[in-house]
Motif scaffolding. Sequence first.
Motif, PDB file in Angstrom:
ATOM      1  N   TYR A   1       0.937  -1.327   0.124  1.00 32.70           N
ATOM      2  CA  TYR A   1       0.183  -0.021  -0.213  1.00 32.70           C
ATOM      3  C   TYR A   1       0.797   1.349  -0.111  1.00 32.70           C
ATOM      4  O   TYR A   1       0.852   2.031  -0.706  1.00 32.70           O
ATOM      5  CB  TYR A   1      -0.995  -0.056   1.276  1.00 32.70           C
ATOM      6  CG  TYR A   1      -1.904   1.203   1.271  1.00 32.70           C
ATOM      7  CD1 TYR A   1      -2.328   1.781   0.116  1.00 32.70           C
ATOM      8  CD2 TYR A   1      -2.495   1.506   2.607  1.00 32.70           C
ATOM      9  CE1 TYR A   1      -3.298   2.805   0.236  1.00 32.70           C
ATOM     10  CE2 TYR A   1      -3.347   2.660   2.554  1.00 32.70           C
ATOM     11  CZ  TYR A   1      -3.781   3.221   1.657  1.00 32.70           C
ATOM     12  OH  TYR A   1      -4.754   4.106   1.599  1.00 32.70           O
TER      13      TYR A   1
ATOM     14  N   PHE B   1       2.897   1.556  -3.380  1.00 27.68           N
ATOM     15  CA  PHE B   1       2.206   1.989  -4.639  1.00 27.68           C
ATOM     16  C   PHE B   1       1.694   3.424  -4.376  1.00 27.68           C
ATOM     17  O   PHE B   1       1.641   4.085  -5.577  1.00 27.68           O
ATOM     18  CB  PHE B   1       1.077   0.798  -4.908  1.00 27.68           C
ATOM     19  CG  PHE B   1       1.541  -0.413  -5.738  1.00 27.68           C
ATOM     20  CD1 PHE B   1       1.664  -0.341  -6.814  1.00 27.68           C
ATOM     21  CD2 PHE B   1       1.979  -1.319  -5.060  1.00 27.68           C
ATOM     22  CE1 PHE B   1       2.084  -1.567  -7.805  1.00 27.68           C
ATOM     23  CE2 PHE B   1       2.461  -2.389  -5.622  1.00 27.68           C
ATOM     24  CZ  PHE B   1       2.590  -2.510  -7.117  1.00 27.68           C
ATOM     25  N   ALA B   2       1.253   3.848  -3.279  1.00 28.23           N
ATOM     26  CA  ALA B   2       0.669   5.035  -3.061  1.00 28.23           C
ATOM     27  C   ALA B   2       1.986   6.131  -3.198  1.00 28.23           C
ATOM     28  O   ALA B   2       1.869   7.185  -3.772  1.00 28.23           O
ATOM     29  CB  ALA B   2       0.197   5.106  -1.453  1.00 28.23           C
TER      30      ALA B   2
ATOM     31  N   THR C   1       2.584   6.211  -6.807  1.00 28.76           N
ATOM     32  CA  THR C   1       1.310   7.256  -7.481  1.00 28.76           C
ATOM     33  C   THR C   1       1.366   8.558  -7.387  1.00 28.76           C
ATOM     34  O   THR C   1       1.461   9.478  -8.220  1.00 28.76           O
ATOM     35  CB  THR C   1       0.346   6.795  -7.057  1.00 28.76           C
ATOM     36  OG1 THR C   1      -0.106   5.417  -7.274  1.00 28.76           O
ATOM     37  CG2 THR C   1      -0.932   7.540  -7.770  1.00 28.76           C
TER      38      THR C   1
ATOM     39  N   ALA D   1      -4.062   3.091  -4.984  1.00 27.97           N
ATOM     40  CA  ALA D   1      -3.473   2.077  -4.083  1.00 27.97           C
ATOM     41  C   ALA D   1      -4.475   1.567  -2.951  1.00 27.97           C
ATOM     42  O   ALA D   1      -4.337   0.592  -2.524  1.00 27.97           O
ATOM     43  CB  ALA D   1      -2.164   2.507  -3.667  1.00 27.97           C
TER      44      ALA D   1
END
Length: 261
Positions: free
Chosen positions: A20, A23-24, A27, A44
């Motif tokens: 989490y 990917f956050a 992003t 995410a």
Amino acid sequence: MKIKLTTQDLTAIAVCSALYALFAILTDYLAAHLTFFGVGFLPAVVIPAVFAVLYGPCVGGISGAIGIFIRDIFFHGNAPLSLVAGVPANFILFFLIGYLSTKNISLKQALTCVSLVTIGVLVPSIVFLPNMVTYTGLSTELFVPIFVLTVIGSLVAVTVFSIRWKEWRSYAIGAIVGQVAGGLLLSVTVWAVSPLFLSYFTVPFGVIFVLPLFVWTVATEIPFILIVGPPILKAVQMAFPTLRYRNKPSGKGGTIAQESC
């Protein structure tokens, strides 16, 4: 519902939190300008939503809380703000998804929930449209279609899931209820405490600030949870059949016993 975390649960929390956060953060770098007062574009969110269904509400909630804290440290570096705003909101969001996904929700209950959410989100937004446009910085012509299409589209998706794919009905309702609860808590908290932690809040924002922030949170997160979540869950459950039954509804109005919270 037993409040107990097994070794498997702790491993799942570690993996989910890391994914989490990773990917956050990625992003954030790819979409650096898609943010609204520190609340970024966050596709995410589908990761802890999936883990919440597979491993239970506590795994999803704790993973979401830890993951968002790590992301916030990289994103804005304000630990107190994250602990007060982001962490509790994420825990509630993913806990509710995991919890409600175990429930046998009837079609009538699902449609009632969709109707209430539609009224509760659309009506205030239309009434306070000038404030929404002012705080978001978007024109009325741009804000209205983006907002309406996102909210209506998400709620239509819930309705379709509820009627056509019954196995995803509880997950869809959990996503809506969790997103509304978590998004509202986040919005209120950010409005209330940001002047204490962020120097650029030289003039206090009115309480109406809560509404556009809430809309931003829902509009940028719920589509990923609703649309991307089911295919991932289906693929994982096909690959690992034992996960299919751990949190599966069993019988009218009940749930199976969960090994963890």
